[in-house]
Motif scaffolding. Sequence first.
Motif, PDB file in Angstrom:
ATOM      1  N   GLN A 109       0.837  -1.193   0.000  1.00  0.00           N
ATOM      2  CA  GLN A 109       0.000   0.000   0.000  1.00  0.00           C
ATOM      3  C   GLN A 109       0.881   1.256   0.000  1.00  0.00           C
ATOM      4  O   GLN A 109       1.994   1.237   0.548  1.00  0.00           O
ATOM      5  CB  GLN A 109      -0.916   0.007   1.222  1.00  0.00           C
ATOM      6  CG  GLN A 109      -1.938  -1.120   1.237  1.00  0.00           C
ATOM      7  CD  GLN A 109      -2.694  -1.188   2.549  1.00  0.00           C
ATOM      8  OE1 GLN A 109      -2.365  -0.498   3.507  1.00  0.00           O
ATOM      9  NE2 GLN A 109      -3.707  -2.033   2.591  1.00  0.00           N
ATOM     10  N   PRO A 110       0.385   2.340  -0.576  1.00  0.00           N
ATOM     11  CA  PRO A 110       1.176   3.584  -0.619  1.00  0.00           C
ATOM     12  C   PRO A 110       1.663   4.031   0.755  1.00  0.00           C
ATOM     13  O   PRO A 110       2.794   4.491   0.904  1.00  0.00           O
ATOM     14  CB  PRO A 110       0.197   4.593  -1.232  1.00  0.00           C
ATOM     15  CG  PRO A 110      -0.699   3.757  -2.089  1.00  0.00           C
ATOM     16  CD  PRO A 110      -0.887   2.472  -1.327  1.00  0.00           C
ATOM     17  N   ARG A 111       0.803   3.944   1.778  1.00  0.00           N
ATOM     18  CA  ARG A 111       1.195   4.387   3.114  1.00  0.00           C
ATOM     19  C   ARG A 111       2.352   3.549   3.639  1.00  0.00           C
ATOM     20  O   ARG A 111       3.254   4.057   4.308  1.00  0.00           O
ATOM     21  CB  ARG A 111       0.005   4.313   4.071  1.00  0.00           C
ATOM     22  CG  ARG A 111      -0.585   2.923   4.225  1.00  0.00           C
ATOM     23  CD  ARG A 111      -1.683   2.869   5.265  1.00  0.00           C
ATOM     24  NE  ARG A 111      -2.185   1.511   5.428  1.00  0.00           N
ATOM     25  CZ  ARG A 111      -2.984   1.139   6.422  1.00  0.00           C
ATOM     26  NH1 ARG A 111      -3.377   2.016   7.327  1.00  0.00           N
ATOM     27  NH2 ARG A 111      -3.413  -0.111   6.503  1.00  0.00           N
ATOM     28  N   THR A 112       2.342   2.251   3.322  1.00  0.00           N
ATOM     29  CA  THR A 112       3.417   1.367   3.762  1.00  0.00           C
ATOM     30  C   THR A 112       4.708   1.662   3.016  1.00  0.00           C
ATOM     31  O   THR A 112       5.800   1.644   3.600  1.00  0.00           O
ATOM     32  CB  THR A 112       3.011  -0.104   3.566  1.00  0.00           C
ATOM     33  OG1 THR A 112       1.766  -0.343   4.228  1.00  0.00           O
ATOM     34  CG2 THR A 112       4.069  -1.038   4.132  1.00  0.00           C
ATOM     35  N   ARG A 113       4.600   1.945   1.736  1.00  0.00           N
ATOM     36  CA  ARG A 113       5.793   2.275   0.952  1.00  0.00           C
ATOM     37  C   ARG A 113       6.457   3.547   1.478  1.00  0.00           C
ATOM     38  O   ARG A 113       7.682   3.638   1.554  1.00  0.00           O
ATOM     39  CB  ARG A 113       5.429   2.438  -0.525  1.00  0.00           C
ATOM     40  CG  ARG A 113       4.961   1.149  -1.191  1.00  0.00           C
ATOM     41  CD  ARG A 113       5.079   1.225  -2.703  1.00  0.00           C
ATOM     42  NE  ARG A 113       4.302   2.305  -3.277  1.00  0.00           N
ATOM     43  CZ  ARG A 113       3.047   2.187  -3.699  1.00  0.00           C
ATOM     44  NH1 ARG A 113       2.416   1.007  -3.577  1.00  0.00           N
ATOM     45  NH2 ARG A 113       2.403   3.208  -4.228  1.00  0.00           N
ATOM     46  N   GLN A 114       5.634   4.529   1.870  1.00  0.00           N
ATOM     47  CA  GLN A 114       6.196   5.758   2.439  1.00  0.00           C
ATOM     48  C   GLN A 114       6.883   5.467   3.769  1.00  0.00           C
ATOM     49  O   GLN A 114       7.949   6.027   4.059  1.00  0.00           O
ATOM     50  CB  GLN A 114       5.094   6.797   2.629  1.00  0.00           C
ATOM     51  CG  GLN A 114       5.535   8.073   3.341  1.00  0.00           C
ATOM     52  CD  GLN A 114       6.543   8.878   2.550  1.00  0.00           C
ATOM     53  OE1 GLN A 114       6.853   8.542   1.399  1.00  0.00           O
ATOM     54  NE2 GLN A 114       7.080   9.916   3.152  1.00  0.00           N
ATOM     55  N   HIS A 115       6.294   4.608   4.573  1.00  0.00           N
ATOM     56  CA  HIS A 115       6.894   4.223   5.857  1.00  0.00           C
ATOM     57  C   HIS A 115       8.260   3.585   5.610  1.00  0.00           C
ATOM     58  O   HIS A 115       9.227   3.871   6.321  1.00  0.00           O
ATOM     59  CB  HIS A 115       5.960   3.238   6.568  1.00  0.00           C
ATOM     60  CG  HIS A 115       6.038   3.306   8.052  1.00  0.00           C
ATOM     61  ND1 HIS A 115       5.362   4.249   8.793  1.00  0.00           N
ATOM     62  CD2 HIS A 115       6.714   2.546   8.943  1.00  0.00           C
ATOM     63  CE1 HIS A 115       5.611   4.065  10.085  1.00  0.00           C
ATOM     64  NE2 HIS A 115       6.427   3.031  10.196  1.00  0.00           N
TER      65      HIS A 115
END
Length: 205
Positions: A109-115
């Motif tokens: 997920q995008p949020r996980t990739r940013q993390h």
Amino acid sequence: GFAENGVLTTTVADAALGFSVLAGRDPVRLVEPGKLRVGVSTRSPVAGVRLDEPNRDAVATAAKLLTQAGHDTLKAEPRYPTVLGLRVLATWFAAAYRESQGLEVSKLQPRTRQHIRLGKWAWRSGLVKQAHRDAWRETSIKFFAERNVDVLLTPALAAAPPPAEHYSNGSWRHNMSVSMRYAVDPQRRKHPASSHVRRAGFGTH
């Protein structure tokens, strides 16, 4: 994802067994503890986060039950330096980055990739060091010795968890903002000292 919060159990023996498995150690024989001095703290290690009344009442209920069980309870508020919060976050980010190795990150997920991107930066920038963990561990040990307490009772949450509203579709920033508003216990994340923490429910919201 990328976090192991422990095992859910209904007895101390089962919890000890579960954590022994996670730690890769043989279970130890449990014995009844003697009279303990239990420090009680409602101070949040996260700047600007305060407990709501139900969570404050839950801490008081837990302390009362421990007193009724024959233990001593006393107020003991640790000092949490600002840098600790920053290192908690850096450790949390870096843990996601390290645990993502070998995965197809583009499918997350995008949020996980940013993390993970932040974790890569934190790890390579040297923001997560064993020396930091060792220093905070020594500070924690000193606190217990100076206050002469065996256990520190703290809340795990500052407020009720937010409603489930498809956070997987939200941005990383929104997810972080929501999480930080109700979280009070840094052990929910990857704590820089890897302290021994156990959680039990004592109240309702």
